[in-house]
Design a protein around this motif. Structure first.
Motif, PDB file in Angstrom:
ATOM      1  N   MET A   1       0.841  -1.181   0.000  1.00 47.91           N
ATOM      2  CA  MET A   1       0.000   0.000   0.000  1.00 47.91           C
ATOM      3  C   MET A   1       0.886   1.245   0.000  1.00 47.91           C
ATOM      4  SD  MET A   1      -2.855   1.184   2.765  1.00 47.91           S
ATOM      5  CE  MET A   1      -1.988   2.208   3.927  1.00 47.91           C
ATOM      6  N   ILE A   2       0.512   2.222  -0.785  1.00 46.22           N
ATOM      7  CA  ILE A   2       1.218   3.504  -0.824  1.00 46.22           C
ATOM      8  C   ILE A   2       0.269   4.575  -0.310  1.00 46.22           C
ATOM      9  CG2 ILE A   2       2.331   5.215  -2.308  1.00 46.22           C
ATOM     10  CD1 ILE A   2       3.121   2.838  -4.121  1.00 46.22           C
ATOM     11  N   ARG A   3       0.752   5.352   0.629  1.00 49.87           N
ATOM     12  CA  ARG A   3      -0.076   6.390   1.250  1.00 49.87           C
ATOM     13  C   ARG A   3       0.762   7.638   1.503  1.00 49.87           C
ATOM     14  NH1 ARG A   3       1.858   7.041   6.200  1.00 49.87           N
ATOM     15  NH2 ARG A   3       2.685   5.263   7.343  1.00 49.87           N
ATOM     16  N   PRO A   4       0.093   8.791   1.697  1.00 45.66           N
ATOM     17  CA  PRO A   4       0.840   9.996   2.059  1.00 45.66           C
ATOM     18  C   PRO A   4       1.558   9.792   3.396  1.00 45.66           C
ATOM     19  CG  PRO A   4      -1.395  10.557   1.379  1.00 45.66           C
ATOM     20  CD  PRO A   4      -1.333   9.057   1.517  1.00 45.66           C
ATOM     21  N   ALA A   5       2.757  10.322   3.489  1.00 48.43           N
ATOM     22  CA  ALA A   5       3.516  10.220   4.734  1.00 48.43           C
ATOM     23  C   ALA A   5       2.884  11.094   5.807  1.00 48.43           C
ATOM     24  CB  ALA A   5       4.956  10.638   4.500  1.00 48.43           C
ATOM     25  N   ARG A   6       3.058  10.657   7.040  1.00 51.71           N
ATOM     26  CA  ARG A   6       2.602  11.408   8.213  1.00 51.71           C
ATOM     27  C   ARG A   6       3.833  11.839   9.014  1.00 51.71           C
ATOM     28  NH1 ARG A   6      -1.375   6.937   7.967  1.00 51.71           N
ATOM     29  NH2 ARG A   6       0.024   5.637   9.207  1.00 51.71           N
ATOM     30  N   ASN A   7       3.654  12.806   9.884  1.00 55.61           N
ATOM     31  CA  ASN A   7       4.764  13.277  10.717  1.00 55.61           C
ATOM     32  C   ASN A   7       5.433  12.119  11.453  1.00 55.61           C
ATOM     33  OD1 ASN A   7       4.266  15.898   9.932  1.00 55.61           O
ATOM     34  ND2 ASN A   7       3.050  16.392  11.736  1.00 55.61           N
ATOM     35  N   ALA A   8       4.649  11.155  11.894  1.00 56.90           N
ATOM     36  CA  ALA A   8       5.191  10.014  12.646  1.00 56.90           C
ATOM     37  C   ALA A   8       6.111   9.139  11.784  1.00 56.90           C
ATOM     38  CB  ALA A   8       4.044   9.180  13.216  1.00 56.90           C
ATOM     39  N   ASP A   9       6.069   9.293  10.478  1.00 54.18           N
ATOM     40  CA  ASP A   9       6.919   8.509   9.570  1.00 54.18           C
ATOM     41  C   ASP A   9       8.321   9.084   9.411  1.00 54.18           C
ATOM     42  OD1 ASP A   9       4.855   6.658   8.795  1.00 54.18           O
ATOM     43  OD2 ASP A   9       4.037   8.218   7.487  1.00 54.18           O
ATOM     44  N   GLU A  10       8.549  10.304   9.884  1.00 50.40           N
ATOM     45  CA  GLU A  10       9.809  10.977   9.580  1.00 50.40           C
ATOM     46  C   GLU A  10      11.037  10.169   9.992  1.00 50.40           C
ATOM     47  OE1 GLU A  10      12.405  15.031  10.288  1.00 50.40           O
ATOM     48  OE2 GLU A  10      10.456  14.875  11.271  1.00 50.40           O
ATOM     49  N   ALA A  11      11.041   9.588  11.171  1.00 52.68           N
ATOM     50  CA  ALA A  11      12.219   8.831  11.624  1.00 52.68           C
ATOM     51  C   ALA A  11      12.475   7.630  10.710  1.00 52.68           C
ATOM     52  CB  ALA A  11      12.044   8.384  13.070  1.00 52.68           C
ATOM     53  N   ALA A  12      11.424   6.923  10.319  1.00 52.52           N
ATOM     54  CA  ALA A  12      11.582   5.766   9.428  1.00 52.52           C
ATOM     55  C   ALA A  12      12.067   6.206   8.050  1.00 52.52           C
ATOM     56  CB  ALA A  12      10.262   5.003   9.306  1.00 52.52           C
ATOM     57  N   ILE A  13      11.586   7.341   7.572  1.00 48.06           N
ATOM     58  CA  ILE A  13      12.008   7.873   6.270  1.00 48.06           C
ATOM     59  C   ILE A  13      13.491   8.236   6.314  1.00 48.06           C
ATOM     60  CG2 ILE A  13      11.748   9.859   4.718  1.00 48.06           C
ATOM     61  CD1 ILE A  13       8.681   9.699   5.468  1.00 48.06           C
ATOM     62  N   ARG A  14      13.885   8.930   7.360  1.00 45.82           N
ATOM     63  CA  ARG A  14      15.288   9.334   7.505  1.00 45.82           C
ATOM     64  C   ARG A  14      16.192   8.098   7.608  1.00 45.82           C
ATOM     65  NH1 ARG A  14      16.750  13.916   7.752  1.00 45.82           N
ATOM     66  NH2 ARG A  14      14.809  14.835   8.472  1.00 45.82           N
ATOM     67  N   ASP A  15      15.763   7.099   8.378  1.00 49.36           N
ATOM     68  CA  ASP A  15      16.540   5.866   8.519  1.00 49.36           C
ATOM     69  C   ASP A  15      16.638   5.131   7.184  1.00 49.36           C
ATOM     70  OD1 ASP A  15      17.851   3.698  10.096  1.00 49.36           O
ATOM     71  OD2 ASP A  15      16.051   2.591   9.486  1.00 49.36           O
ATOM     72  N   CYS A  16      15.550   5.075   6.449  1.00 45.12           N
ATOM     73  CA  CYS A  16      15.547   4.423   5.137  1.00 45.12           C
ATOM     74  C   CYS A  16      16.517   5.127   4.195  1.00 45.12           C
ATOM     75  CB  CYS A  16      14.130   4.422   4.561  1.00 45.12           C
ATOM     76  SG  CYS A  16      13.996   3.643   2.940  1.00 45.12           S
ATOM     77  N   ALA A  17      16.508   6.448   4.183  1.00 44.01           N
ATOM     78  CA  ALA A  17      17.425   7.203   3.326  1.00 44.01           C
ATOM     79  C   ALA A  17      18.872   6.895   3.695  1.00 44.01           C
ATOM     80  CB  ALA A  17      17.144   8.703   3.430  1.00 44.01           C
ATOM     81  N   ARG A  18      19.164   6.823   4.982  1.00 39.96           N
ATOM     82  CA  ARG A  18      20.531   6.522   5.419  1.00 39.96           C
ATOM     83  C   ARG A  18      20.948   5.122   4.966  1.00 39.96           C
ATOM     84  NH1 ARG A  18      23.364   9.813   7.242  1.00 39.96           N
ATOM     85  NH2 ARG A  18      22.845  11.659   8.371  1.00 39.96           N
ATOM     86  N   GLN A  19      20.033   4.162   5.118  1.00 41.92           N
ATOM     87  CA  GLN A  19      20.357   2.790   4.705  1.00 41.92           C
ATOM     88  C   GLN A  19      20.493   2.681   3.184  1.00 41.92           C
ATOM     89  OE1 GLN A  19      18.346  -0.585   6.520  1.00 41.92           O
ATOM     90  NE2 GLN A  19      17.469   0.792   8.060  1.00 41.92           N
ATOM     91  N   ALA A  20      19.585   3.305   2.464  1.00 41.54           N
ATOM     92  CA  ALA A  20      19.566   3.170   1.009  1.00 41.54           C
ATOM     93  C   ALA A  20      20.712   3.915   0.332  1.00 41.54           C
ATOM     94  CB  ALA A  20      18.222   3.659   0.459  1.00 41.54           C
TER      95      ALA A  20
END
Length: 144
Positions: free
Chosen positions: A1-20
């Motif tokens: 599922m693809i959905r708009p990001a929420r404020n609570a997603d920021e840490a996971a997004i930042r971590d994903c960017a670092r890993q990727a």
């Protein structure tokens, strides 16, 4: 599922960017731009979308410009790579562009050689190479 990001997603997004993107630091000589992006502002602007399936898998950042949709960043957790998540995120971006009747434009670092062959396979055409903000970037476009 693809959905708009929420404020609570920021840490996971930042971590994903670092890993990727972390593996590119030695090639580029510094952190790629997505590793230091202002994800809080991008989330607030409605520019970030998350892929999930029982948990966070990856994200994409894109925004409308007057004459195109700019795909700024797409990243998938390494543990989720090879499952078509990146392609699904890009397809969602392309659907938004098609609905708006706009081409998709994107750029990648010239040293991210896998991307230089991936985007043409997805129907993108290289439109230029420039040095911007200390990065050597390759621009691509795909018509709606």
């Amino acid at each position: 599922m693809i959905r708009p990001a929420r404020n609570a997603d920021e840490a996971a997004i930042r971590d994903c960017a670092r890993q990727a993107y972390g593996g590119y630091v030695p090639l580029i000589g510094r952190e790629p731009a997505p590793m230091s992006a202002d994800y809080a502002a991008q989330i607030a602007a409605g520019e970030v979308f998350v892929a999930e399936d029982g948990g966070f898998l990856g994200f994409i950042v894109y925004r409308m410009a007057p004459d195109h949709l700019l795909l700024e960043n797409v990243a998938v957790l390494p543990r989720a790579s090879g499952r078509g998540i990146g392609k699904a995120l890009i397809a969602a971006c392309e659907d938004a562009a098609r609905t708006a009747g706009l081409p998709v434009r994107l750029y990648t670092n010239a040293k991210m050689t896998a991307n230089l062959s991936l985007y043409p396979r997805l129907g993108y055409t290289e439109t230029g190479r420039v040095s911007e903000d200390g990065f050597d970037r390759v621009y691509f476009e795909k018509q709606p």
